[in-house]
Design a protein around this motif. Structure first.
Motif, PDB file in Angstrom:
ATOM      1  N   UNK A  19       0.811  -1.223   0.000  1.00 54.39           N
ATOM      2  CA  UNK A  19       0.000   0.000   0.000  1.00 54.39           C
ATOM      3  C   UNK A  19       0.845   1.274   0.000  1.00 54.39           C
ATOM      4  N   UNK A  20       1.903   1.361   0.815  1.00 52.13           N
ATOM      5  CA  UNK A  20       2.708   2.594   0.789  1.00 52.13           C
ATOM      6  C   UNK A  20       3.488   2.801  -0.514  1.00 52.13           C
ATOM      7  N   UNK A  21       3.530   1.805  -1.375  1.00 52.70           N
ATOM      8  CA  UNK A  21       4.328   1.870  -2.594  1.00 52.70           C
ATOM      9  C   UNK A  21       3.464   1.869  -3.852  1.00 52.70           C
ATOM     10  N   UNK A  22       2.230   2.261  -3.735  1.00 50.50           N
ATOM     11  CA  UNK A  22       1.362   2.343  -4.905  1.00 50.50           C
ATOM     12  C   UNK A  22       0.143   1.455  -4.852  1.00 50.50           C
ATOM     13  N   UNK A  23       0.069   0.550  -3.884  1.00 57.15           N
ATOM     14  CA  UNK A  23      -1.120  -0.284  -3.739  1.00 57.15           C
ATOM     15  C   UNK A  23      -0.792  -1.752  -3.572  1.00 57.15           C
ATOM     16  N   UNK A  24      -1.639  -2.428  -2.812  1.00 61.76           N
ATOM     17  CA  UNK A  24      -1.452  -3.848  -2.491  1.00 61.76           C
ATOM     18  C   UNK A  24      -2.449  -4.737  -3.222  1.00 61.76           C
ATOM     19  N   UNK A  25      -3.224  -4.173  -4.131  1.00 58.48           N
ATOM     20  CA  UNK A  25      -4.328  -4.936  -4.729  1.00 58.48           C
ATOM     21  C   UNK A  25      -3.869  -6.165  -5.491  1.00 58.48           C
ATOM     22  N   UNK A  26      -2.908  -6.021  -6.384  1.00 60.50           N
ATOM     23  CA  UNK A  26      -2.514  -7.160  -7.202  1.00 60.50           C
ATOM     24  C   UNK A  26      -1.705  -8.166  -6.397  1.00 60.50           C
ATOM     25  N   UNK A  27      -0.936  -7.700  -5.418  1.00 60.86           N
ATOM     26  CA  UNK A  27      -0.230  -8.637  -4.535  1.00 60.86           C
ATOM     27  C   UNK A  27      -1.246  -9.484  -3.772  1.00 60.86           C
ATOM     28  N   UNK A  28      -2.307  -8.863  -3.275  1.00 60.80           N
ATOM     29  CA  UNK A  28      -3.345  -9.603  -2.561  1.00 60.80           C
ATOM     30  C   UNK A  28      -4.006 -10.638  -3.468  1.00 60.80           C
ATOM     31  N   UNK A  29      -4.340 -10.249  -4.684  1.00 63.23           N
ATOM     32  CA  UNK A  29      -4.967 -11.191  -5.613  1.00 63.23           C
ATOM     33  C   UNK A  29      -3.980 -12.296  -5.980  1.00 63.23           C
ATOM     34  N   UNK A  30      -2.705 -11.958  -6.162  1.00 65.91           N
ATOM     35  CA  UNK A  30      -1.695 -12.993  -6.413  1.00 65.91           C
ATOM     36  C   UNK A  30      -1.636 -13.976  -5.252  1.00 65.91           C
ATOM     37  N   UNK A  31      -1.690 -13.470  -4.033  1.00 62.03           N
ATOM     38  CA  UNK A  31      -1.690 -14.350  -2.858  1.00 62.03           C
ATOM     39  C   UNK A  31      -2.901 -15.285  -2.889  1.00 62.03           C
ATOM     40  N   UNK A  32      -4.055 -14.739  -3.237  1.00 63.79           N
ATOM     41  CA  UNK A  32      -5.275 -15.559  -3.312  1.00 63.79           C
ATOM     42  C   UNK A  32      -5.147 -16.629  -4.381  1.00 63.79           C
TER      43      UNK A  32
END
Length: 155
Positions: A19-32
Motif C-alpha cells: 500500500x505505501x508503494x502504490x497499492x497492495x491490490x494485485x499482490x493480494x490477488x496474487x496471494x489468493x
C-alpha cells in the motif's frame, strides 16, 4: 476463497504490504490465486513468484504484468486465465478495473457470483481499498476485464 476472506481486512505477514508503494491490490490477488493454485513460476523475467519484497516478479504486484502472465501463450508453470465475460466467472477468478477507460489499474478477486451474473451480483475481495463481499458495481470503473482461471500448469 478462505484465503481472500481471511486476509481481506488484514495483511499476511509473509508478504510485504505494498500500500505505501502504490497499492497492495494485485499482490493480494496474487496471494489468493497462489493459495488456490499452489504453483509459482520461478522464471526471473516472465514468471510469477514472491520470495521476498526484493525478490519477486513484476507480475506478482503489477496490474498489467499480472494480466500478461495469466494470459500467456507459452506453456509454463502456474495458473492460466482467459479474458471472458462476467457470466463465465466463478469465485476465485479475477477482475481488473479501469477508472479512466484506458488503463487497467486495480485488481480484485471474485468471492461470490449470483445469477444472473452482473456487477451488482458479483462480490469481490480486495486490498488497497480493503473489502470483502463488496459488490463489483460499487467501484466507479469505466471498464472491467474479467479473467477466468482455466487451470494450473504444474511445476
Amino acid at each position: 476463497m478462505a484465503y481472500a476472506h481471511r486476509w481481506a481486512y488484514a495483511r499476511n505477514p509473509a508478504y510485504l504490504d505494498f500500500d505505501p508503494y502504490g497499492g497492495d491490490c494485485t499482490s493480494f490477488v496474487s496471494q489468493c490465486v497462489y493459495a488456490g493454485s499452489g504453483v509459482m513460476n520461478n522464471r526471473t523475467t516472465f514468471g510469477w513468484y514472491y520470495r521476498t519484497a526484493a525478490d519477486r516478479t513484476p507480475s506478482w504486484t503489477g496490474v498489467p504484468y499480472f494480466f500478461n502472465f495469466l494470459t500467456r501463450k507459452e506453456r509454463s508453470p502456474g495458473p492460466v486465465a482467459a479474458v471472458t465475460a462476467i457470466g463465465e466467472c466463478l469465485p476465485g477468478d479475477c477482475v481488473q478495473l479501469s477508472f479512466d477507460g484506458e488503463r487497467f489499474v486495480h485488481t480484485v478477486v471474485i468471492v461470490s457470483v449470483s445469477c444472473p451474473a452482473e456487477p451488482e451480483t458479483t462480490l469481490v475481495a480486495a486490498h488497497s481499498d480493503d473489502a470483502d463481499n463488496r459488490p463489483l458495481s460499487t467501484y466507479p470503473a469505466k471498464k472491467l476485464r474479467f479473467l477466468h482461471i482455466l487451470g494450473v500448469i504444474p511445476d
